[in-house]
Write a protein that holds these residues in place. Sequence first.
Motif, PDB file in Angstrom:
ATOM      1  N   SER A 145      81.781  49.623  22.589  1.00  0.00           N
ATOM      2  CA  SER A 145      81.871  49.516  21.124  1.00  0.00           C
ATOM      3  C   SER A 145      82.433  48.159  20.713  1.00  0.00           C
ATOM      4  N   LEU A 146      83.453  47.688  21.438  1.00  0.00           N
ATOM      5  CA  LEU A 146      84.012  46.375  21.135  1.00  0.00           C
ATOM      6  C   LEU A 146      82.983  45.280  21.388  1.00  0.00           C
ATOM      7  N   LEU A 147      82.198  45.430  22.448  1.00  0.00           N
ATOM      8  CA  LEU A 147      81.180  44.440  22.769  1.00  0.00           C
ATOM      9  C   LEU A 147      80.117  44.377  21.671  1.00  0.00           C
ATOM     10  N   SER A 148      79.695  45.535  21.167  1.00  0.00           N
ATOM     11  CA  SER A 148      78.692  45.550  20.103  1.00  0.00           C
ATOM     12  C   SER A 148      79.253  44.971  18.810  1.00  0.00           C
ATOM     13  N   MET A 149      80.529  45.187  18.583  1.00  0.00           N
ATOM     14  CA  MET A 149      81.198  44.612  17.404  1.00  0.00           C
ATOM     15  C   MET A 149      81.192  43.091  17.485  1.00  0.00           C
ATOM     16  N   ILE A 150      81.467  42.558  18.679  1.00  0.00           N
ATOM     17  CA  ILE A 150      81.454  41.107  18.877  1.00  0.00           C
ATOM     18  C   ILE A 150      80.038  40.562  18.716  1.00  0.00           C
ATOM     19  N   ALA A 151      79.034  41.315  19.212  1.00  0.00           N
ATOM     20  CA  ALA A 151      77.641  40.854  19.125  1.00  0.00           C
ATOM     21  C   ALA A 151      77.223  40.653  17.674  1.00  0.00           C
ATOM     22  N   ARG A 152      77.717  41.505  16.789  1.00  0.00           N
ATOM     23  CA  ARG A 152      77.379  41.360  15.373  1.00  0.00           C
ATOM     24  C   ARG A 152      78.218  40.299  14.690  1.00  0.00           C
ATOM     25  N   GLY A 153      79.483  40.125  15.115  1.00  0.00           N
ATOM     26  CA  GLY A 153      80.401  39.271  14.377  1.00  0.00           C
ATOM     27  C   GLY A 153      80.540  37.855  14.889  1.00  0.00           C
ATOM     28  N   THR A 154      80.054  37.554  16.099  1.00  0.00           N
ATOM     29  CA  THR A 154      80.245  36.219  16.648  1.00  0.00           C
ATOM     30  C   THR A 154      79.438  35.180  15.878  1.00  0.00           C
ATOM     31  N   ASP A 155      79.951  33.952  15.839  1.00  0.00           N
ATOM     32  CA  ASP A 155      79.215  32.881  15.178  1.00  0.00           C
ATOM     33  C   ASP A 155      78.425  32.034  16.175  1.00  0.00           C
ATOM     34  N   ALA A 156      78.177  32.560  17.375  1.00  0.00           N
ATOM     35  CA  ALA A 156      77.319  31.863  18.341  1.00  0.00           C
ATOM     36  C   ALA A 156      75.869  31.918  17.872  1.00  0.00           C
ATOM     37  N   GLU A 157      75.077  30.945  18.332  1.00  0.00           N
ATOM     38  CA  GLU A 157      73.685  30.867  17.889  1.00  0.00           C
ATOM     39  C   GLU A 157      72.834  32.006  18.445  1.00  0.00           C
ATOM     40  N   ILE A 158      73.090  32.409  19.668  1.00  0.00           N
ATOM     41  CA  ILE A 158      72.262  33.432  20.301  1.00  0.00           C
ATOM     42  C   ILE A 158      73.119  34.231  21.270  1.00  0.00           C
ATOM     43  N   SER A 159      72.815  35.510  21.387  1.00  0.00           N
ATOM     44  CA  SER A 159      73.532  36.396  22.304  1.00  0.00           C
ATOM     45  C   SER A 159      72.554  36.919  23.355  1.00  0.00           C
ATOM     46  N   VAL A 160      72.990  36.896  24.605  1.00  0.00           N
ATOM     47  CA  VAL A 160      72.240  37.530  25.688  1.00  0.00           C
ATOM     48  C   VAL A 160      73.101  38.696  26.173  1.00  0.00           C
ATOM     49  N   ILE A 161      72.558  39.902  26.108  1.00  0.00           N
ATOM     50  CA  ILE A 161      73.331  41.110  26.394  1.00  0.00           C
ATOM     51  C   ILE A 161      72.720  41.811  27.596  1.00  0.00           C
ATOM     52  N   ALA A 162      73.528  42.036  28.625  1.00  0.00           N
ATOM     53  CA  ALA A 162      73.083  42.746  29.826  1.00  0.00           C
ATOM     54  C   ALA A 162      73.759  44.109  29.868  1.00  0.00           C
ATOM     55  N   LEU A 163      72.967  45.174  29.822  1.00  0.00           N
ATOM     56  CA  LEU A 163      73.470  46.537  29.939  1.00  0.00           C
ATOM     57  C   LEU A 163      73.121  47.026  31.340  1.00  0.00           C
ATOM     58  N   VAL A 164      74.098  47.022  32.222  1.00  0.00           N
ATOM     59  CA  VAL A 164      73.871  47.316  33.634  1.00  0.00           C
ATOM     60  C   VAL A 164      74.514  48.658  33.979  1.00  0.00           C
ATOM     61  N   GLY A 165      73.703  49.600  34.441  1.00  0.00           N
ATOM     62  CA  GLY A 165      74.229  50.896  34.836  1.00  0.00           C
ATOM     63  C   GLY A 165      74.612  51.782  33.667  1.00  0.00           C
ATOM     64  N   GLU A 166      74.084  51.490  32.474  1.00  0.00           N
ATOM     65  CA  GLU A 166      74.401  52.298  31.300  1.00  0.00           C
ATOM     66  C   GLU A 166      73.625  53.616  31.314  1.00  0.00           C
ATOM     67  N   ARG A 167      74.129  54.584  30.559  1.00  0.00           N
ATOM     68  CA  ARG A 167      73.393  55.830  30.371  1.00  0.00           C
ATOM     69  C   ARG A 167      72.127  55.541  29.571  1.00  0.00           C
ATOM     70  N   GLY A 168      71.021  56.160  29.962  1.00  0.00           N
ATOM     71  CA  GLY A 168      69.771  55.940  29.240  1.00  0.00           C
ATOM     72  C   GLY A 168      69.869  56.331  27.775  1.00  0.00           C
ATOM     73  N   ARG A 169      70.663  57.367  27.471  1.00  0.00           N
ATOM     74  CA  ARG A 169      70.829  57.825  26.094  1.00  0.00           C
ATOM     75  C   ARG A 169      71.439  56.743  25.212  1.00  0.00           C
ATOM     76  N   GLU A 170      72.294  55.894  25.789  1.00  0.00           N
ATOM     77  CA  GLU A 170      73.061  54.952  24.979  1.00  0.00           C
ATOM     78  C   GLU A 170      72.287  53.686  24.634  1.00  0.00           C
ATOM     79  N   VAL A 171      71.172  53.430  25.328  1.00  0.00           N
ATOM     80  CA  VAL A 171      70.489  52.150  25.132  1.00  0.00           C
ATOM     81  C   VAL A 171      69.931  52.047  23.723  1.00  0.00           C
ATOM     82  N   ARG A 172      69.133  53.051  23.323  1.00  0.00           N
ATOM     83  CA  ARG A 172      68.561  52.993  21.976  1.00  0.00           C
ATOM     84  C   ARG A 172      69.649  53.083  20.912  1.00  0.00           C
ATOM     85  N   GLU A 173      70.667  53.884  21.179  1.00  0.00           N
ATOM     86  CA  GLU A 173      71.794  53.992  20.253  1.00  0.00           C
ATOM     87  C   GLU A 173      72.464  52.634  20.069  1.00  0.00           C
TER      88      GLU A 173
END
Length: 408
Positions: A145-173
């Motif tokens: 949740s903190l990571l997703s909050m940073i992804a929306r709030g950061t002032d970087a030009e582009i974000s690359v997000i790696a979801l490794v070993g996550e639950r399949g249910r959580e990806v679309r969420e």
Amino acid sequence: MGLHLRVGGVRAALGDIVEVETPGTPLLAEVAASDSRGLVCLPLGHTRGLQVGATVRATGGPLQIRVGEALRGRVLDGLGRPVDGGPSLDALPLVGVEQEPPPALSRPRIVHPLGLGVRALDSLVPCGRGQRIGIMAGSGVGKSSLLSMIARGTDAEISVIALVGERGREVREFLENDLGPEGLARSVVVVATSDAPPVERLRAAFVATRIAEWFRDAGRDVVLMMDSLTRVSMAQREIGLSAGEPPATRGYPPSVFALMPRLLERAGTSPHGSITGLYTVLVEGDDMQDPIGDTARSILDGHVVLSRRLATSGHFPSIDVLESISRVTGAVTSPEQRGDATRLRRMLAAHRDVRELVEIGAYVGGSDPYADAALARMGAIEAFLQQSMDDSTPRQETWQRLAGLVAA
């Protein structure tokens, strides 16, 4: 056998990809070892339908992926292939996944702050462009949740997000609720769910890093977010044990501890741009001294500790600011900002020391001026440190609020 295939009669180098004939699409496998009996290969997919005698063909090189501006807003699997139903990426150039990190003396120093949109981080654990930070906690404490909050709030030009070993249910969420259309539009998401083969989970980390490197080499300032570094290490543990490595520390073979600096050192500054790395670390049993957490702290440029006590009390984000540290604070903040942050830390530390005395009515006012100030302002301090998922605070506003808080 186990996680590996034995291949004979094919010439290939370590790290090369081979194709194994199967009833459907050929199975890709990576050469992991070589001896007098042939090659030991690790499959990049499921091995259902394989049998002795299947034909194997050498591709002549290592794993390659497509890179380019068209990756913005796309969702890829652990091998860099699109899984979002969008247009083909075949027109983009191919690059190898492996790349050497920038030489140490060619890396510019970290001097520019990077706003993350989270008040507790921007003020008390400030991040610089090109820094690498670990977000450390047990399970269910709010790392993703903190990571997703940073992804929306950061002032970087582009974000690359790696979801490794996550639950399949959580990806679309994560994509639709946490990241949202606006966040996804300036992001590249690489997904390898928990049911993916261990080699794909491992490769997902390097694929995401290679995509971030391409944008950095094009002159961009990139944020690379990986959830989680622990699951990458677990994938390497599965691979290492299957290949016959001895278990060393808590069941992790030596290759895991050789892998981590090789992966983490690829983030950082370069003469062209920067990669700011944010890596979540799932510590076992909330033990911050577990092998992966301890090794990550020794390599990274700072760490953020999430507290289960704060999480269970409804405090979000559950950042334990007294246990968190940024090693570039002096380079990315002014003396006035550091002074304000230090005063708030001293208040919090004093409040922690006298909390039990206050609860039983044994604390005498005037004993500690920092404790007195903290007790008088604790409501305002907690309001400053807490933040909803949808609330993103600009960095300058954060410092103004902090200055008013400690001066009150």
